[in-house]
Scaffold this motif. Structure first.
Motif, PDB file in Angstrom:
ATOM      1  N   THR A  93       0.800  -1.117   0.068  1.00 24.67           N
ATOM      2  CA  THR A  93       0.061   0.015   0.162  1.00 24.67           C
ATOM      3  C   THR A  93       0.918   1.220  -0.075  1.00 24.67           C
ATOM      4  OG1 THR A  93      -1.725  -1.339   1.242  1.00 24.67           O
ATOM      5  CG2 THR A  93      -1.835   1.066   1.167  1.00 24.67           C
ATOM      6  N   PHE A  94       1.446   1.573   1.088  1.00 27.07           N
ATOM      7  CA  PHE A  94       2.422   2.645   1.121  1.00 27.07           C
ATOM      8  C   PHE A  94       3.896   1.950   1.380  1.00 27.07           C
ATOM      9  CE2 PHE A  94      -1.400   4.894   3.119  1.00 27.07           C
ATOM     10  CZ  PHE A  94      -1.780   5.540   1.780  1.00 27.07           C
ATOM     11  N   ASN A  95       5.003   2.674   0.956  1.00 26.40           N
ATOM     12  CA  ASN A  95       6.199   2.190   0.814  1.00 26.40           C
ATOM     13  C   ASN A  95       6.859   2.592   2.389  1.00 26.40           C
ATOM     14  OD1 ASN A  95       9.034   1.682   0.533  1.00 26.40           O
ATOM     15  ND2 ASN A  95       8.726   1.344  -1.613  1.00 26.40           N
ATOM     16  N   ASN A  96       6.700   1.712   3.203  1.00 30.30           N
ATOM     17  CA  ASN A  96       6.940   1.992   4.411  1.00 30.30           C
ATOM     18  C   ASN A  96       8.776   2.230   4.788  1.00 30.30           C
ATOM     19  OD1 ASN A  96       4.440   1.273   5.624  1.00 30.30           O
ATOM     20  ND2 ASN A  96       4.912  -0.871   5.357  1.00 30.30           N
ATOM     21  N   ALA A  97       9.360   1.504   4.089  1.00 30.06           N
ATOM     22  CA  ALA A  97      10.793   1.843   4.170  1.00 30.06           C
ATOM     23  C   ALA A  97      11.502   3.048   3.260  1.00 30.06           C
ATOM     24  CB  ALA A  97      11.709   0.602   3.371  1.00 30.06           C
ATOM     25  N   ALA A  98      10.798   3.292   2.406  1.00 32.82           N
ATOM     26  CA  ALA A  98      11.156   4.707   1.789  1.00 32.82           C
ATOM     27  C   ALA A  98      10.629   5.858   2.539  1.00 32.82           C
ATOM     28  CB  ALA A  98      10.172   4.795   0.248  1.00 32.82           C
ATOM     29  N   LEU A  99       9.405   5.647   3.190  1.00 35.20           N
ATOM     30  CA  LEU A  99       8.939   6.707   4.093  1.00 35.20           C
ATOM     31  C   LEU A  99      10.035   7.001   5.271  1.00 35.20           C
ATOM     32  CD1 LEU A  99       5.089   5.746   3.874  1.00 35.20           C
ATOM     33  CD2 LEU A  99       6.153   8.110   3.177  1.00 35.20           C
ATOM     34  N   ALA A 100      10.202   5.974   5.727  1.00 40.15           N
ATOM     35  CA  ALA A 100      11.298   5.716   6.752  1.00 40.15           C
ATOM     36  C   ALA A 100      12.810   6.818   6.316  1.00 40.15           C
ATOM     37  CB  ALA A 100      11.728   4.552   7.431  1.00 40.15           C
ATOM     38  N   ALA A 101      13.122   6.239   5.135  1.00 43.75           N
ATOM     39  CA  ALA A 101      14.260   7.040   4.576  1.00 43.75           C
ATOM     40  C   ALA A 101      13.995   8.520   4.586  1.00 43.75           C
ATOM     41  CB  ALA A 101      14.595   6.594   3.299  1.00 43.75           C
ATOM     42  N   ARG A 102      12.902   8.880   3.977  1.00 41.78           N
ATOM     43  CA  ARG A 102      12.586  10.506   3.785  1.00 41.78           C
ATOM     44  C   ARG A 102      12.531  10.939   5.217  1.00 41.78           C
ATOM     45  NH1 ARG A 102      15.094  11.157  -0.440  1.00 41.78           N
ATOM     46  NH2 ARG A 102      13.911  10.825  -2.561  1.00 41.78           N
ATOM     47  N   HIS A 103      11.778  10.228   6.228  1.00 40.91           N
ATOM     48  CA  HIS A 103      11.390  10.838   7.546  1.00 40.91           C
ATOM     49  C   HIS A 103      12.967  10.923   8.072  1.00 40.91           C
ATOM     50  CE1 HIS A 103      10.210  10.783  11.794  1.00 40.91           C
ATOM     51  NE2 HIS A 103      11.047   9.943  11.980  1.00 40.91           N
ATOM     52  N   ALA A 104      13.817  10.398   8.001  1.00 38.54           N
ATOM     53  CA  ALA A 104      15.190  10.252   8.504  1.00 38.54           C
ATOM     54  C   ALA A 104      16.097  11.666   8.022  1.00 38.54           C
ATOM     55  CB  ALA A 104      16.168   9.095   8.225  1.00 38.54           C
ATOM     56  N   GLN A 105      15.623  11.735   6.744  1.00 37.56           N
ATOM     57  CA  GLN A 105      16.335  13.120   6.116  1.00 37.56           C
ATOM     58  C   GLN A 105      15.696  14.341   6.521  1.00 37.56           C
ATOM     59  OE1 GLN A 105      15.754  11.594   2.138  1.00 37.56           O
ATOM     60  NE2 GLN A 105      17.968  11.048   1.872  1.00 37.56           N
ATOM     61  N   ALA A 106      14.260  14.241   6.534  1.00 42.75           N
ATOM     62  CA  ALA A 106      13.451  15.548   7.015  1.00 42.75           C
ATOM     63  C   ALA A 106      13.337  15.838   8.274  1.00 42.75           C
ATOM     64  CB  ALA A 106      12.064  15.353   6.428  1.00 42.75           C
ATOM     65  N   GLU A 107      13.328  14.897   9.205  1.00 39.33           N
ATOM     66  CA  GLU A 107      13.224  15.208  10.561  1.00 39.33           C
ATOM     67  C   GLU A 107      14.567  14.910  11.377  1.00 39.33           C
ATOM     68  OE1 GLU A 107      10.508  16.655  11.615  1.00 39.33           O
ATOM     69  OE2 GLU A 107       9.357  16.399   9.885  1.00 39.33           O
ATOM     70  N   LEU A 108      15.462  14.009  11.012  1.00 38.69           N
ATOM     71  CA  LEU A 108      16.669  13.655  11.876  1.00 38.69           C
ATOM     72  C   LEU A 108      17.814  14.316  11.396  1.00 38.69           C
ATOM     73  CD1 LEU A 108      15.325   9.908  12.339  1.00 38.69           C
ATOM     74  CD2 LEU A 108      14.847  12.008  13.699  1.00 38.69           C
ATOM     75  N   GLY A 109      17.554  14.848  10.353  1.00 40.06           N
ATOM     76  CA  GLY A 109      19.114  15.302   9.718  1.00 40.06           C
ATOM     77  C   GLY A 109      19.875  14.653   9.030  1.00 40.06           C
ATOM     78  N   LEU A 110      19.626  13.220   8.853  1.00 45.89           N
ATOM     79  CA  LEU A 110      20.597  12.645   8.072  1.00 45.89           C
ATOM     80  C   LEU A 110      20.636  12.739   6.593  1.00 45.89           C
ATOM     81  CD1 LEU A 110      19.589   8.981  10.108  1.00 45.89           C
ATOM     82  CD2 LEU A 110      21.060  10.876  10.671  1.00 45.89           C
ATOM     83  N   ASN A 111      21.688  12.427   6.082  1.00 44.27           N
ATOM     84  CA  ASN A 111      21.667  12.435   4.390  1.00 44.27           C
ATOM     85  C   ASN A 111      21.811  11.175   3.732  1.00 44.27           C
ATOM     86  OD1 ASN A 111      21.856  15.522   4.344  1.00 44.27           O
ATOM     87  ND2 ASN A 111      23.875  15.182   5.224  1.00 44.27           N
ATOM     88  N   ARG A 112      22.651  10.316   4.141  1.00 46.26           N
ATOM     89  CA  ARG A 112      22.782   8.978   3.393  1.00 46.26           C
ATOM     90  C   ARG A 112      22.170   7.948   3.973  1.00 46.26           C
ATOM     91  NH1 ARG A 112      27.616  11.238   3.483  1.00 46.26           N
ATOM     92  NH2 ARG A 112      28.393   9.852   4.953  1.00 46.26           N
ATOM     93  N   ILE A 113      20.947   7.281   3.430  1.00 51.25           N
ATOM     94  CA  ILE A 113      20.371   6.280   3.952  1.00 51.25           C
ATOM     95  C   ILE A 113      20.673   5.064   3.196  1.00 51.25           C
ATOM     96  CG2 ILE A 113      18.143   5.521   4.827  1.00 51.25           C
ATOM     97  CD1 ILE A 113      18.824   8.110   5.882  1.00 51.25           C
TER      98      ILE A 113
END
Ligand SMILES: [Zn+2]
Length: 376
Positions: A154-174
């Motif tokens: 339905t929704f791409n859980n891992a992809a959402l997690a990667a974007r969350h880490a970049q947008a909210e946690l300040g990470l770049n490389r996932i």
């Protein structure tokens, strides 16, 4: 610090309706009504076995929450999000897009809970509440592209997690490592031109989706080199997967220097799974988890979150998950795999030359990866 674990009862209630295997029931077309292969039952059995083996009690529970619409829109189109919401508002549900991704009544909220739970787990790891984590969620995610659900996802859980880490946690490389037996095509398509997300998929060649996940699919534009596919021949098992880990995945991670590793963990590459022709055993998942956890410890402070995808043998998938969790936590469960005696021979099968040839082909692409990615 313990491993984090996220699950929610409603994830087991995501209703995929009646089907014959993976084809939605249609008596008019001769598709006999039976259970859908992607049902809550197998995942519930996974949860129960973690409990009975004592592994559940050795992990720290992380509570799920609903992903917000803005979080979903970091990866998915507004049209897709609306479709899932509308289809799941129907009394008898509908489909997330491709006709093979049933959503039951209320599945929109359940899918948001699954995705949001994964985001919470990533936050818990990054904030030091837990050392790493496992999310036992459904609906699964890795076939879902930006604009459609696909292959039960339905929704791409891992992809959402990667974007969350970049947008909210300040990470770049996932880095996202997909060990499901089927190609992680949705994840690939979302990050195909993105050099900040390394997407690696090990899967059975030309299985699902058809004609997808070949070695030549290596990323595009700025993302060229940051998609890796290992399309393993049918019948590949323990030896081939561990060789692929050591020859492609770990060197690729080392070159990329991720700040977070996400693992799309499908257990449908196991020997008795009805939806693939691979030959992995529970110990294969234990070994892969150990290798990936070790890489995370060396490269990114142990930050690794695994997200559940496929796995359809009701009786063997739970033991494969136990193997993975043992590798992830470093703890042994209280019970011994009752199938280990039978599968010992399968795990001893040597890698065949045509399996090695494919892995070596992908290994030649690894030097294209650098940690200093171009600005996107
Ligand atoms: Zn799969």
């Amino acid at each position: 610090m313990a491993t984090g674990f996220m699950a929610h009862t409603l994830c087991f209630w995501h209703d995929t309706g009646t089907a014959a295997g993976m084809v939605v029931a249609d008596p008019v077309a001769g598709v006999q009504p039976d259970g859908h292969v992607e049902s809550g039952a197998t995942k519930r059995r996974c949860f129960e076995l973690l409990d009975v083996t004592g592994l559940l009690g050795r992990m720290t529970r992380v509570e799920a929450r609903s992903a917000t619409v803005s979080e979903l829109l970091r990866v998915h189109t507004d049209e897709h999000v609306r479709r899932v919401r509308n289809e799941s508002a129907q009394v008898r549900g509908g489909d997330a897009g491709d006709g093979f991704s049933p959503v039951g009544r209320g599945s929109y909220d359940i899918a948001r809970l699954a995705a949001g739970g994964v985001l919470e787990l990533v936050t818990a790891v990054a904030s030091g509440v837990v050392s790493n984590g496992y999310a036992l969620v459904r609906p699964p995610g890795h076939h879902a592209t930006a604009d459609t659900g696909m292959g039960f996802c339905t929704f791409n859980n891992a992809a959402l997690a990667a974007r969350h880490a970049q947008a909210e946690l300040g990470l770049n490389r996932i880095a996202i490592v997909d060990i499901d037996a089927h190609h992680g095509n949705g994840t690939q398509s979302i990050f195909y031109d993105d050099p900040n997300v390394l997407a690696v998929s090990l899967h059975e060649a030309n299985c699902f989706p058809p004609d997808s996940g070949w070695v030549e699919e290596n990323g595009a534009g700025l993302g060229e080199g940051y998609t890796l596919n290992i399309p393993l021949p049918k019948g590949s098992g323990h030896a081939a997967y561990l060789y692929a880990m050591n020859t492609v995945v770990l060197p690729a991670l080392h070159r990329f220097q991720p700040e977070l590793i996400l693992v799309a963990t499908g257990f449908d590459g196991a020997y008795w799974d009805p939806l693939s022709c691979q030959a992995l055993i529970a110990d294969s998942y234990r070994q892969m988890a150990r290798l990936l956890t070790g890489a995370a410890e060396r490269l990114c402070g142990g930050w690794l979150v695994a997200v559940h995808e496929g796995g359809y043998s009701p009786w063997y998938t739970p033991w494969c998950l136990v193997g993975f969790i043992e590798g992830l936590t470093g703890a042994n469960g209280d019970l011994t795999d009752p199938y280990a005696g039978i599968t010992a021979g399968y795990g001893a099968e040597p890698m065949l030359p045509h399996e090695q040839a494919v892995i070596d082909q992908t290994a030649r692409l690894v030097p294209r990866i650098t940690a200093t990615v171009p600005a996107s």
